[in-house]
Design an enzyme around this catalytic site. Structure first.
Site, PDB file in Angstrom:
ATOM      1  N   GLY A  11     -79.109   1.210 -28.488  1.00  0.00           N
ATOM      2  CA  GLY A  11     -80.557   1.236 -28.721  1.00  0.00           C
ATOM      3  C   GLY A  11     -80.945   2.455 -29.520  1.00  0.00           C
ATOM      4  O   GLY A  11     -82.047   2.993 -29.398  1.00  0.00           O
ATOM      5  N   ALA A  13     -81.817   2.997 -32.456  1.00  0.00           N
ATOM      6  CA  ALA A  13     -82.960   2.951 -33.371  1.00  0.00           C
ATOM      7  C   ALA A  13     -84.293   2.865 -32.639  1.00  0.00           C
ATOM      8  O   ALA A  13     -85.342   2.803 -33.263  1.00  0.00           O
ATOM      9  CB  ALA A  13     -82.818   1.755 -34.314  1.00  0.00           C
ATOM     10  N   GLY A  14     -84.253   2.856 -31.331  1.00  0.00           N
ATOM     11  CA  GLY A  14     -85.491   2.737 -30.551  1.00  0.00           C
ATOM     12  C   GLY A  14     -86.172   4.086 -30.368  1.00  0.00           C
ATOM     13  O   GLY A  14     -85.739   5.114 -30.895  1.00  0.00           O
ATOM     14  N   GLN A  15     -87.251   4.039 -29.614  1.00  0.00           N
ATOM     15  CA  GLN A  15     -88.067   5.240 -29.357  1.00  0.00           C
ATOM     16  C   GLN A  15     -87.291   6.326 -28.635  1.00  0.00           C
ATOM     17  O   GLN A  15     -87.337   7.495 -29.018  1.00  0.00           O
ATOM     18  CB  GLN A  15     -89.206   4.840 -28.424  1.00  0.00           C
ATOM     19  CG  GLN A  15     -90.391   4.226 -29.038  1.00  0.00           C
ATOM     20  CD  GLN A  15     -91.590   4.741 -28.247  1.00  0.00           C
ATOM     21  OE1 GLN A  15     -92.075   5.852 -28.505  1.00  0.00           O
ATOM     22  NE2 GLN A  15     -92.014   3.983 -27.259  1.00  0.00           N
ATOM     23  N   GLN A 112     -71.301  -5.225 -22.884  1.00  0.00           N
ATOM     24  CA  GLN A 112     -71.120  -3.782 -23.107  1.00  0.00           C
ATOM     25  C   GLN A 112     -70.175  -3.188 -22.054  1.00  0.00           C
ATOM     26  O   GLN A 112     -69.349  -2.334 -22.369  1.00  0.00           O
ATOM     27  CB  GLN A 112     -72.471  -3.059 -23.112  1.00  0.00           C
ATOM     28  CG  GLN A 112     -73.262  -3.379 -24.392  1.00  0.00           C
ATOM     29  CD  GLN A 112     -74.563  -2.615 -24.513  1.00  0.00           C
ATOM     30  OE1 GLN A 112     -74.929  -1.837 -23.624  1.00  0.00           O
ATOM     31  NE2 GLN A 112     -75.273  -2.831 -25.605  1.00  0.00           N
ATOM     32  N   ASP A 159     -87.775  10.361 -12.890  1.00  0.00           N
ATOM     33  CA  ASP A 159     -88.584  10.335 -11.671  1.00  0.00           C
ATOM     34  C   ASP A 159     -88.482  11.678 -10.946  1.00  0.00           C
ATOM     35  O   ASP A 159     -89.475  12.210 -10.449  1.00  0.00           O
ATOM     36  CB  ASP A 159     -88.097   9.195 -10.758  1.00  0.00           C
ATOM     37  CG  ASP A 159     -87.973   7.892 -11.531  1.00  0.00           C
ATOM     38  OD1 ASP A 159     -88.986   7.446 -12.069  1.00  0.00           O
ATOM     39  OD2 ASP A 159     -86.850   7.349 -11.634  1.00  0.00           O
ATOM     40  N   ARG A 162     -90.506  14.186 -12.858  1.00  0.00           N
ATOM     41  CA  ARG A 162     -91.933  13.926 -12.648  1.00  0.00           C
ATOM     42  C   ARG A 162     -92.371  14.452 -11.283  1.00  0.00           C
ATOM     43  O   ARG A 162     -93.444  15.046 -11.140  1.00  0.00           O
ATOM     44  CB  ARG A 162     -92.198  12.416 -12.714  1.00  0.00           C
ATOM     45  CG  ARG A 162     -92.147  11.869 -14.138  1.00  0.00           C
ATOM     46  CD  ARG A 162     -92.094  10.347 -14.131  1.00  0.00           C
ATOM     47  NE  ARG A 162     -92.249   9.805 -15.478  1.00  0.00           N
ATOM     48  CZ  ARG A 162     -92.001   8.544 -15.806  1.00  0.00           C
ATOM     49  NH1 ARG A 162     -91.589   7.687 -14.888  1.00  0.00           N
ATOM     50  NH2 ARG A 162     -92.182   8.129 -17.046  1.00  0.00           N
ATOM     51  N   HIS A 187     -84.958   2.752  -9.530  1.00  0.00           N
ATOM     52  CA  HIS A 187     -85.874   3.261 -10.546  1.00  0.00           C
ATOM     53  C   HIS A 187     -86.916   2.180 -10.799  1.00  0.00           C
ATOM     54  O   HIS A 187     -86.812   1.386 -11.716  1.00  0.00           O
ATOM     55  CB  HIS A 187     -85.133   3.610 -11.842  1.00  0.00           C
ATOM     56  CG  HIS A 187     -86.086   3.864 -12.973  1.00  0.00           C
ATOM     57  ND1 HIS A 187     -86.901   4.966 -13.013  1.00  0.00           N
ATOM     58  CD2 HIS A 187     -86.405   3.128 -14.063  1.00  0.00           C
ATOM     59  CE1 HIS A 187     -87.661   4.901 -14.093  1.00  0.00           C
ATOM     60  NE2 HIS A 187     -87.382   3.797 -14.741  1.00  0.00           N
TER      61      HIS A 187
HETATM   62  P1  NAI Z   1     -87.330   0.508 -27.807  1.00  0.00           P
HETATM   63  O1  NAI Z   1     -87.751  -0.916 -27.768  1.00  0.00           O
HETATM   64  O2  NAI Z   1     -88.089   1.466 -28.665  1.00  0.00           O
HETATM   65  O3  NAI Z   1     -85.811   0.578 -28.280  1.00  0.00           O
HETATM   66  C1  NAI Z   1     -84.811  -0.236 -27.772  1.00  0.00           C
HETATM   67  C2  NAI Z   1     -83.738  -0.379 -28.830  1.00  0.00           C
HETATM   68  O4  NAI Z   1     -82.634  -1.053 -28.250  1.00  0.00           O
HETATM   69  C3  NAI Z   1     -84.173  -1.186 -30.043  1.00  0.00           C
HETATM   70  O5  NAI Z   1     -83.902  -0.437 -31.225  1.00  0.00           O
HETATM   71  C4  NAI Z   1     -83.293  -2.441 -29.972  1.00  0.00           C
HETATM   72  O6  NAI Z   1     -82.935  -2.933 -31.247  1.00  0.00           O
HETATM   73  C5  NAI Z   1     -82.091  -1.905 -29.223  1.00  0.00           C
HETATM   74  N1  NAI Z   1     -81.264  -2.919 -28.567  1.00  0.00           N
HETATM   75  C6  NAI Z   1     -81.649  -4.048 -27.936  1.00  0.00           C
HETATM   76  N2  NAI Z   1     -80.594  -4.749 -27.506  1.00  0.00           N
HETATM   77  C7  NAI Z   1     -79.500  -4.040 -27.837  1.00  0.00           C
HETATM   78  C8  NAI Z   1     -78.104  -4.247 -27.666  1.00  0.00           C
HETATM   79  N3  NAI Z   1     -77.639  -5.345 -27.085  1.00  0.00           N
HETATM   80  N4  NAI Z   1     -77.263  -3.303 -28.138  1.00  0.00           N
HETATM   81  C9  NAI Z   1     -77.726  -2.208 -28.753  1.00  0.00           C
HETATM   82  N5  NAI Z   1     -79.038  -1.967 -28.960  1.00  0.00           N
HETATM   83  C10 NAI Z   1     -79.914  -2.870 -28.506  1.00  0.00           C
HETATM   84  O7  NAI Z   1     -87.282   0.994 -26.289  1.00  0.00           O
HETATM   85  P2  NAI Z   1     -87.256   2.474 -25.713  1.00  0.00           P
HETATM   86  O8  NAI Z   1     -88.649   2.958 -25.552  1.00  0.00           O
HETATM   87  O9  NAI Z   1     -86.312   3.286 -26.500  1.00  0.00           O
HETATM   88  O10 NAI Z   1     -86.702   2.207 -24.237  1.00  0.00           O
HETATM   89  C11 NAI Z   1     -85.386   1.717 -24.018  1.00  0.00           C
HETATM   90  C12 NAI Z   1     -85.199   1.329 -22.571  1.00  0.00           C
HETATM   91  O11 NAI Z   1     -85.314   2.431 -21.703  1.00  0.00           O
HETATM   92  C13 NAI Z   1     -86.190   0.293 -22.035  1.00  0.00           C
HETATM   93  O12 NAI Z   1     -85.470  -0.672 -21.289  1.00  0.00           O
HETATM   94  C14 NAI Z   1     -87.076   1.099 -21.124  1.00  0.00           C
HETATM   95  O13 NAI Z   1     -87.627   0.288 -20.098  1.00  0.00           O
HETATM   96  C15 NAI Z   1     -86.070   2.072 -20.555  1.00  0.00           C
HETATM   97  N6  NAI Z   1     -86.644   3.280 -19.942  1.00  0.00           N
HETATM   98  C16 NAI Z   1     -86.018   3.754 -18.807  1.00  0.00           C
HETATM   99  C17 NAI Z   1     -86.480   4.889 -18.169  1.00  0.00           C
HETATM  100  C18 NAI Z   1     -85.798   5.402 -16.924  1.00  0.00           C
HETATM  101  O14 NAI Z   1     -86.324   6.346 -16.332  1.00  0.00           O
HETATM  102  N7  NAI Z   1     -84.666   4.875 -16.461  1.00  0.00           N
HETATM  103  C19 NAI Z   1     -87.658   5.611 -18.687  1.00  0.00           C
HETATM  104  C20 NAI Z   1     -88.212   5.070 -19.888  1.00  0.00           C
HETATM  105  C21 NAI Z   1     -87.716   3.931 -20.482  1.00  0.00           C
END
Ligand code: NAI
Length: 328
Positions: A11, A13-15, A112, A159, A162, A187
């Site tokens: 992921g 390329a994500g946030q 994975q 968490d 926070r 979580h």
């Molecule tokens: P995002 O949507 O900005 O980025 C996710 C990225 O994962 C995208 O670039 C997408 O193309 C990629 N992706 C999807 N399937 C994939 C795969 N099979 N292999 C490789 N890459 C893949 O999301 P963001 O904001 O980066 O969040 C990612 C995850 O983290 C979400 O599931 C979110 O719920 C989780 N999260 C967990 C937290 C925790 O405390 N455990 C806190 C905040 C977010």
């Protein structure tokens, strides 16, 4: 000079990826003297954006960054990986049933896990960030029978952080004065931030707070629902703080907890504190020499017991659901 550590980020390329990669490359994940090689694993639609991020990483000229490889093939992405941060996941969309969410994520974390099993280095450490993190970690672990089960962990450090911050605000103390805070369970909104064993500048935190109503009605819900509050305020989910917590989780796992303190990690239960063996649940842990141990012997009062049990019950239900779907 030290051999570089291979760090795989899914992921990428994500946030969260964007907030995470630069700090890994600048030495915050493992240490300021540890060179790293990055592997960015994305789905085909994410490759171009990952390349853009890699261009920016180049432009930072990080002295510790010894290479970046971008791929959409998990076998390539996890080849020789020492640390894997599984961030990419399928988020819950409006109206999505839990079964659909779990099976969509099974489609990501099962392959994975297998690719980690077949390709990663012997010392692989895995952190699952992508939600539902605990159960995604369980799915990946089940697909990797040759990797010691305890190498699969899920992130509850956000968490934990926070909770530290909320408790510091309430008591007018510095976060650095607070020790031995615990996140128990999943979580999710059922997680339980526990201050009964925490200390603030050496005093028992629950006694310093001395306000069970605040604990039950303000502190616990504020920590548990903080993710939703961030989305509401920012119009986007927490990314920088999630990336920061991922850095903290791995840094602590590798480099250890401070004397007299512990942290919270989602890890496979050994049956401690009545959490069924094998569930990936958050516990108080100490870390040393790249290994973690559950803190034993804590007294769990009634207030805590009910909340730990409720969160563990949710984890059991998630496990049963992925079992039924044939994902574990
Ligand atoms: P995002 O949507 O900005 O980025 C996710 C990225 O994962 C995208 O670039 C997408 O193309 C990629 N992706 C999807 N399937 C994939 C795969 N099979 N292999 C490789 N890459 C893949 O999301 P963001 O904001 O980066 O969040 C990612 C995850 O983290 C979400 O599931 C979110 O719920 C989780 N999260 C967990 C937290 C925790 O405390 N455990 C806190 C905040 C977010």
């Amino acid at each position: 000079t030290r051999t570089p550590v291979n760090v795989t980020v899914t992921g990428a390329a994500g946030q969260i990826g964007y907030a995470l990669l630069f700090r890994i490359a600048s030495g915050h994940l493992l240490g300021a003297d540890v060179p790293v090689k990055l592997r960015l694993l994305e789905i085909p639609q994410g490759l171009k954006a990952a390349e853009g991020t890699a261009m920016e990483l180049d432009d930072c000229a990080f002295p510790l960054l010894q290479g970046i490889e971008i791929t959409d093939d998990p076998n390539v992405g996890f080849d020789g990986a020492n640390v894997a941060l599984l961030v990419g996941a399928r988020p819950r969309t409006k109206g999505m049933e839990r079964g659909d969410l779990l099976s969509a994520n099974g489609g990501i974390f099962k392959p994975q896990g297998k690719a980690i099993n077949d390709n990663a280095a012997d010392d692989i450490k895995v952190l699952v960030v992508g939600n539902p993190a605990n159960t995604n970690a369980l799915i990946a672990q089940a697909a990797a029978p040759d990797v010691p089960a305890e190498r699969f962990t899920a992130m509850t450090r956000l968490d934990h952080n926070r909770a530290l911050s909320q408790l510091a605000k309430k008591t007018g103390s510095a976060v650095s004065d607070i020790k031995r805070l615990t996140i128990w369970g999943n979580h999710s909104a059922t997680q339980y931030p526990d201050i009964f064993h925490a200390e603030i500048a050496g005093k028992n935190a629950a006694e310093v707070v001395n306000d069970e109503k605040w604990l039950a009605d303000t502190f616990i819900p504020t920590v548990a629902k903080r993710g939703a509050a961030i989305i509401e305020a920012r119009g986007a989910s927490s990314a920088a703080s999630a990336a920061n917590a991922a850095i903290d989780h791995v840094h602590t796992w590798v480099n250890g907890t401070a004397a007299g303190d512990w942290t919270s990690m989602g890890i496979p239960s050994d049956g401690s504190y009545g959490v069924p063996e094998g569930l990936i649940s958050s516990f108080p842990v100490t870390c040393k020499d790249g290994k973690y141990e559950i803190v034993q012997g804590l007294d769990i009062n009634e207030f805590s017991r009910a909340r730990i049990d409720a969160s563990v019950q949710e984890l059991k239900e998630e496990r049963d659901a992925v079992r039924e779907l044939g994902l574990i």
